[in-house]
Design a protein around this motif. Structure first.
Motif, short mmCIF file in Angstrom:
data_model
loop_
_atom_site.label_atom_id
_atom_site.label_comp_id
_atom_site.label_asym_id
_atom_site.label_seq_id
_atom_site.Cartn_x
_atom_site.Cartn_y
_atom_site.Cartn_z
N GLN A 119 82.03 40.25 15.24
CA GLN A 119 81.09 39.88 16.31
C GLN A 119 80.15 38.78 15.81
O GLN A 119 78.97 38.77 16.12
N LYS A 120 80.68 37.88 15.01
CA LYS A 120 79.86 36.85 14.37
C LYS A 120 79.37 35.82 15.38
O LYS A 120 80.12 35.36 16.22
N LYS A 121 78.08 35.46 15.23
CA LYS A 121 77.49 34.44 16.09
C LYS A 121 76.78 33.41 15.23
O LYS A 121 76.08 33.75 14.28
N ALA A 122 76.96 32.15 15.60
CA ALA A 122 76.29 31.05 14.89
C ALA A 122 75.47 30.24 15.89
O ALA A 122 75.93 29.91 16.98
N LEU A 123 74.22 29.95 15.50
CA LEU A 123 73.35 29.08 16.29
C LEU A 123 73.31 27.72 15.60
O LEU A 123 72.99 27.64 14.40
N PHE A 124 73.63 26.68 16.33
CA PHE A 124 73.71 25.33 15.77
C PHE A 124 72.72 24.45 16.54
O PHE A 124 72.84 24.28 17.75
N ILE A 125 71.75 23.89 15.83
CA ILE A 125 70.65 23.15 16.46
C ILE A 125 70.73 21.69 16.03
O ILE A 125 70.68 21.39 14.83
N THR A 126 70.88 20.80 17.00
CA THR A 126 71.02 19.39 16.68
C THR A 126 70.12 18.55 17.57
O THR A 126 69.92 18.85 18.75
N SER A 127 69.57 17.49 16.99
CA SER A 127 68.74 16.56 17.76
C SER A 127 69.51 15.32 18.17
O SER A 127 68.93 14.37 18.70
N PHE A 128 70.81 15.30 17.93
CA PHE A 128 71.67 14.20 18.36
C PHE A 128 72.87 14.77 19.09
O PHE A 128 73.45 15.77 18.66
N HIS A 129 73.23 14.14 20.18
CA HIS A 129 74.34 14.65 20.98
C HIS A 129 75.61 14.66 20.16
O HIS A 129 75.93 13.71 19.44
N LEU A 130 76.36 15.75 20.28
CA LEU A 130 77.54 15.95 19.43
C LEU A 130 78.67 14.97 19.71
O LEU A 130 79.59 14.83 18.90
N GLU A 131 78.64 14.30 20.87
CA GLU A 131 79.72 13.37 21.19
C GLU A 131 79.41 11.92 20.83
O GLU A 131 80.18 11.03 21.17
N ARG A 132 78.29 11.70 20.15
CA ARG A 132 78.05 10.35 19.64
C ARG A 132 79.12 10.01 18.61
O ARG A 132 79.43 10.81 17.74
N GLY A 151 85.94 32.45 13.07
CA GLY A 151 85.73 33.58 13.97
C GLY A 151 84.35 33.71 14.56
O GLY A 151 84.00 34.75 15.10
N TYR A 152 83.54 32.65 14.49
CA TYR A 152 82.19 32.71 15.04
C TYR A 152 82.19 32.35 16.52
O TYR A 152 82.92 31.45 16.97
N GLN A 153 81.33 33.02 17.26
CA GLN A 153 80.96 32.56 18.59
C GLN A 153 79.84 31.54 18.39
O GLN A 153 78.87 31.80 17.67
N ILE A 154 79.98 30.36 18.97
CA ILE A 154 79.10 29.24 18.65
C ILE A 154 78.17 28.94 19.82
O ILE A 154 78.62 28.66 20.94
N HIS A 155 76.85 28.99 19.55
CA HIS A 155 75.84 28.61 20.53
C HIS A 155 75.15 27.34 20.01
O HIS A 155 74.68 27.32 18.88
N VAL A 156 75.10 26.33 20.85
CA VAL A 156 74.50 25.05 20.45
C VAL A 156 73.24 24.80 21.27
O VAL A 156 73.24 24.96 22.50
N VAL A 157 72.16 24.44 20.57
CA VAL A 157 70.94 23.95 21.24
C VAL A 157 70.83 22.47 20.92
O VAL A 157 70.71 22.07 19.75
N TYR A 158 70.91 21.66 21.96
CA TYR A 158 70.85 20.20 21.81
C TYR A 158 69.48 19.70 22.27
O TYR A 158 69.14 19.81 23.44
N TYR A 159 68.70 19.21 21.33
CA TYR A 159 67.38 18.63 21.62
C TYR A 159 67.60 17.17 21.98
O TYR A 159 67.91 16.35 21.11
N ALA A 160 67.47 16.83 23.25
CA ALA A 160 67.99 15.57 23.79
C ALA A 160 67.10 14.38 23.49
O ALA A 160 66.62 13.69 24.39
N VAL A 161 66.89 14.11 22.20
CA VAL A 161 66.08 12.94 21.83
C VAL A 161 66.84 11.65 22.09
O VAL A 161 66.24 10.58 22.18
N ASP A 162 68.17 11.73 22.18
CA ASP A 162 68.98 10.53 22.40
C ASP A 162 69.67 10.59 23.76
O ASP A 162 70.76 10.05 23.94
N ASP A 163 69.04 11.25 24.71
CA ASP A 163 69.63 11.42 26.04
C ASP A 163 70.01 10.05 26.62
O ASP A 163 69.23 9.10 26.57
N GLY A 164 71.20 9.96 27.17
CA GLY A 164 71.65 8.70 27.75
C GLY A 164 72.55 7.90 26.83
O GLY A 164 73.16 6.92 27.26
#
Length: 872
Positions: A119-132, A151-164
């Motif tokens: 039941q592994k969970k990972a929180l991944f926090i990034t200030s740059f969009h992952l598709e750059r 085997g982790y369930q992945i939750h991403v928090v994207y801080y949209a400093v580079d939105d657009g």
């Protein structure tokens, strides 16, 4: 002391301490039973203290002589102390576990329910969009691939400093490899404020909106690991529980970064740069600080000593198989691909100058440039236009993939001059088996002894290229060398990632462990009536969704136009579509109810027939968030599409200034108030469409749509109130056609007012049914105000105003003497002014005021008399 035959195991529980004591006591009984039969197991309990707590866990532990076996670590705001990490627990009992129904055998049995490895969970926090399409984001995606494979369930928090930066099509792509993806819009005005050449405080660029969003996520989920990109986002670690492994993904050393780069001749710098204290604080907040190479690791070790683990994980990048395209000129093709930043451009300029000085290179080689570095080269460096004119490099611009670029090159260069990190473009070349020639700085951290990877200067690099021109056989030898160096590089990385996150599972095991299932069936209900100009666009956006497991239920509410023909045409070409037909027009609410009756999916989704999905991955985004969060309702945002084609982000405007402007979870009364509009703190859209709803939950509520306008007022707020959780996403899902002739913008007649009154009667009935009686007064004031606002906005006839003065009695009868006097009197003045606009002004005012409870009316008139006396 008895020596144990096996190493000690720990059963850990993170529970709600404010719940019924029966559940907590049952958990403790299970622990006592296990402790009696097993000497190799101990227990740890944590949870947030609550004003509702009525049970002393420690009394129980003491009474049963378990103080040496059970460690109890309650907390007030955040779990700041915990004896071990969640991933080290033998069994983990989370906040969503049904404590009252637990049995000791269930806990001990390894069926995956309480085993952390399943039941592994990972929180991944990034200030740059992952598709750059840049080196660091490419590396981030590689980490996420490993987490999924492990085997982790992945939750991403994207801080949209580079939105657009990325296209709308790329915006939702992370949902393809994340289980929950949350975008946090930038609100802080401190981001990127920095004077040239100076350092910032480590937390200057990390706004409170990101910290709050991360805390909210950790209150909802118990994460095994949390990965934060860059030290200047490390403040979020202070809101992450102690049982979560906190991993700082540094990407570089930022100590005096600006000054270092200026010293190396790179001109004025105003980037994120820290002093050693800031970098140290970021490291001390972490359990593990990941360095890219040995020099960085040594520096971090010097800063924090043994306070954190400091493994080295070099960038893990995808390989790019390609077939080399033969040269048309027979010349050696020298390739460089880089992003649009002036450091890359300055390095390329120096290489071109060195290339021009060599007659051999000018005659027997050509330079190929690709990527953002081509965008504005002539204006980004001094003499850039003239340099391009003399060197005449091939300018590919932005290429589709790295393979497209590598196929056109015989050798790739990296003329890097400084920096402390590892050079992504060098790793990409090695990983794809491309001959690489670079400076020593360009090979930093790769651990290569090849002289072709250790040029001291860019001029020396040009000299090495000249050797390849003179001795072409060296190119093949260099290609073989790339393959060997990269294989050694990967072997080292695999061991480190294993230590951090565990082994990679087989595809089947990874899917089972992370809870991934096949796409669940979604029932989409689309009523239609007289929408011939819009229905085709609506249906096209549905059938093109990349979530393919759909049941598309079209409800023809006796439409008089050609809408049914359009529906039939789509149904013939798509077997997922079925049409339900009403013999006579019943209205939007009953049409939705007919669709629900025909639904059989895991989830339910309403879509209005004149609206459309903005993105092909909209349903994928909603579904992944629903499954990862276990929320009963996931609400997407919408974009208004005006008659003139212009657009605006509707929910972003309404949510501005609210605590949940960046999205998040709400439930119960606060979710209800956020939808009705009485909450000052939070916002939720008050509508039927654009949300994914657990169908079993929906049917359990017993809610159905009434006929007539405002059908969603009696529905959505109560759906939210009944949900275990409502997840609000800021990602735009639906394009809402804000049509001038729609029901919501029509002229108000007396019949409109009567129907709104009928809505209020149903609303009051639902308030009682859903145990929300304490909110009736604020709802009455809010909804009466909503009716008057709609009448003013859409225009109305005198008979409607007269009817409104009578209907208002039904709302005002709910008002008590407890409301804010000044605010209520202002509201009442507005209503009085409105009903005075008709020819029956005096009668309307008398009728209106008669609806107020006597105590409220008496106090109001006393205040008015006092005001008149004072003004006289």
């Amino acid at each position: 002391m008895v020596e144990l035959k096996y190493p000690k195991k720990y059963i850990c529980a993170s529970i709600d301490l404010g719940q019924e004591s029966s559940g907590i006591e049952n958990l403790l009984n299970c622990f006592r039973e296990i402790a009696t039969s097993r000497d190799d197991v101990d227990f740890i309990i944590t949870g947030k203290r609550s004003d509702e707590t009525t049970y002393s866990i420690w009394n129980y532990i003491d009474a049963h002589k378990l103080t040496e076996r059970i460690e109890y670590t309650p907390y007030y705001d955040l779990c700041r102390q915990f004896p071990l990490k969640k991933k080290a627990a033998w069994r983990w009992i989370g906040q969503d576990a049904p404590l009252s129904a637990l049995h000791a055998d269930d806990i001990v049995r390894d069926d995956g329910k309480f085993a952390p490895r399943k039941q592994k969970k990972a929180l991944f926090i990034t200030s740059f969009h992952l598709e750059r399409q840049e080196g660091n984001t490419t590396n981030m995606r590689a980490w996420l691939r490993y987490l999924h494979a492990a085997g982790y369930q992945i939750h991403v928090v994207y801080y949209a400093v580079d939105d657009g930066i990325v296209s709308p099509q790329e915006e939702l792509k992370p949902m393809n490899y994340c289980d929950l993806y949350r975008k946090v819009p930038l609100r802080s005005k401190m981001y990127e404020i920095n004077k040239v050449g100076l350092n910032i405080h480590v937390d200057d660029w990390c706004g409170a909106e990101l910290v709050d969003a991360v805390e909210e996520m950790t209150q909802q989920f118990e994460y095994d690991v949390a990965v934060v990109n860059y030290p200047f986002m490390s403040a979020v670690f202070e809101r992450i529980p102690a049982y979560t492994e906190k991993i700082l993904f540094t990407h570089d050393s930022f100590t005096d970064r600006n000054r270092r780069m200026m010293k190396e001749g790179f001109g004025d710098q105003g980037w994120a740069s820290l002093d050693w204290r800031g970098e140290k604080l970021a490291c001390l907040r972490s359990d593990t600080v990941v360095a890219l190479q040995e020099n960085e690791a040594s520096y971090f070790k010097e800063l924090v000593g043994e306070a954190a683990k400091i493994p080295i994980v070099r960038p893990m990048l995808p390989t790019w198989p390609f077939v080399r395209i033969p040269s048309e000129t027979g010349k050696l093709r020298i390739g460089y691909l880089g992003s649009h930043n002036w450091i890359n451009e300055a390095n390329v300029a120096l290489f071109l100058e060195a290339w021009l000085k060599s007659e051999t290179l000018r005659e027997q080689s050509e330079v190929i440039l690709a990527g953002g570095v081509c965008d504005d080269f002539e204006n980004s460096v001094a003499g850039g236009a003239q340099l391009l004119q003399e060197a005449k490099p091939v300018m590919l611009g932005r290429v589709g993939t790295m393979a497209d670029f590598f196929a056109r090159c015989d050798v790739v260069i990296n003329p890097e001059r400084g920096g402390t990190g590892i050079k992504i473009k060098s790793v990409e070349a090695l990983g794809s088996g491309v001959p690489l020639v670079c400076t020593a700085a360009g090979a930093a951290g790769i651990e290569t002894q090849s002289r072709f990877h250790n040029a001291e200067t860019i001029e020396d690099l040009a000299g090495l290229i000249e050797e390849l021109v003179v001795k072409p056989e060296l190119v093949d030898a260099l290609r073989d060398e790339s393959v060997q160096i990269y294989a050694e590089y990967c072997d080292k990385n695999k061991l480190t990632m294993f230590d951090l996150f565990g082994p990679v599972l087989s595809d089947l095991a990874a899917e089972d462990a992370s809870g991934t299932e096949h796409q669940p069936l979604i029932s989409i209900v689309i009523p239609f009536y007289n929408v011939e100009p819009y229905l085709e666009d609506c249906l096209q956006s549905v059938v093109e969704q990349d979530h393919r497991n759909l049941e598309i239920i079209l409800v023809d509410d006796a439409s008089p136009d050609r809408s049914h023909e359009i529906a039939e045409r789509f149904a013939k070409s798509d077997p997922r579509i079925k049409i339900v037909t009403h013999a006579k027009n019943q209205g939007l609410g009953p049409a939705r109810n007919s669709g629900v009756a025909a639904a059989s999916g895991r989830y339910l989704f309403f879509l209005d027939s004149d609206d459309f999905f903005i993105d092909k991955s909209a349903l994928t985004l909603l579904t992944k968030n629903a499954r990862a969060s276990r929320a009963d309702v996931v609400v997407g945002s919408c974009t208004d599409v005006m008659d003139d084609g212009s657009r605006r982000d509707r929910d972003a405007d309404f949510a501005a200034g609210k605590m949940n402007a960046s999205g998040g979870f709400l439930k119960g009364q606060e979710a209800f108030r956020a939808a009705v509009g009485t909450s000052k703190e939070n916002y939720l859209p008050m509508r039927a469409w654009g949300m994914l709803i657990d169908l079993d939950f929906y049917r359990e509520t017993g809610l159905a749509y009434p006929a007539g306008e405002h059908e969603d007022l009696c529905h959505a707020p109560f759906l939210y109130a009944a949900a275990n959780n409502v997840l609000f996403l800021t990602n735009p899902i639906i394009g809402y056609r804000n049509r001038g002739g729609s029901i919501s913008r029509s002229f108000w007649s007396r019949e409109h007012v009567l129907r709104y009154d009928a809505m209020w009667q149903r609303f009051r009935s639902n308030i009682a049914r859903f145990s929300l009686k304490s909110l009736e007064e604020e709802c009455a004031i809010c909804l009466l105000g909503h009716m008057i606002w709609r009448m003013e906005s859409n225009s109305c006839e005198d008979s409607a105003i007269d009817e409104a003065s009578r209907v208002a009695i039904n709302f005002l009868s709910s008002v008590s003497e407890n409301q804010n006097q000044e605010t209520f009197y202002g509201f009442l003045k507005w209503i009085r002014d409105f009903v005075s606009r008709s020819g029956n002004s005096n009668r309307n005012l008398c009728q209106l005021m008669s609806g107020l409870p006597a105590g409220v009316a008496n106090r109001y008139y006393r205040e008015r008399i006092q005001m008149l006396i004072e003004s006289a």
